[in-house]
Design a protein around this motif. Structure first.
Motif: not given
Length: 181
Positions: A50-51, A54-55, A58, A47-48
């Protein structure tokens, strides 16, 4: 320590998580999610990552789709009205803090600031493409620091390598470091 239980037993009991007492394939000794059977520690890492990856997308999506997001939130609040009301009743202080933070955000953001801040996110994306090194938009004074709270305004933003931003975390360094390109 957690009680050792099988996935089948966890499903039968309606549990969201269970603990096997065995390491996952990546060597973590942690709980697993019942539906997916994946390790919680592995999921947190993914999850980290991915963030981080994709920051920029997003943030750009949120800026470009403000109305669409508002409509989605309104639909969610309508569908879950009872659940939200119960949460508000049981967590009044937390809810009031959240609401005041939202109001501050709405007052602080205007079209001119959005345009200025978008430039930082575009610069971050461009530098990532040009250098091959992931870049983030960093708040010089953290928004949710331990002892200080900065603002999400153009003069509190800088573009820095992702590694530096992650290392800095949510801290205000004794000496504020403004990274220069």
């Amino acid at each position: 320590m957690n009680k050792i239980i099988t996935r089948a037993e966890a499903k039968a009991q309606g549990l969201k998580r269970y603990y096997t007492g065995k390491k996952c394939k990546r060597g973590h000794l942690s709980e697993r999610r019942t539906q997916q059977a994946d390790c919680i520690a592995c999921r947190d890492i993914l999850d980290k990552q991915y963030k981080i990856d994709k920051a920029d997308k997003i943030k750009k999506y949120r800026i470009d789709n403000v109305e669409k997001i508002k409509i989605g939130k309104k639909k969610y609040r309508h569908r879950h009205a009872e659940k939200i009301k119960e949460y508000q009743k049981n967590n009044r202080a937390q809810f009031n803090l959240h609401r005041s933070n939202c109001e501050l955000r709405e007052r602080n953001l205007n079209k001119n600031w959005n345009d200025q801040m978008l430039r930082y996110y575009e610069e971050s994306t461009q530098l990532t493409k040009e250098t091959g090194i992931k870049h983030h938009v960093d708040h010089i004074v953290p928004i949710n620091g331990e002892n200080v709270s900065g603002l999400h305004v153009p003069w509190n933003l800088q573009v820095i390598p992702a590694f530096n931003n992650i290392s800095k975390g949510n801290k205000l360094l004794e000496t504020i470091i403004i990274y220069d390109k």
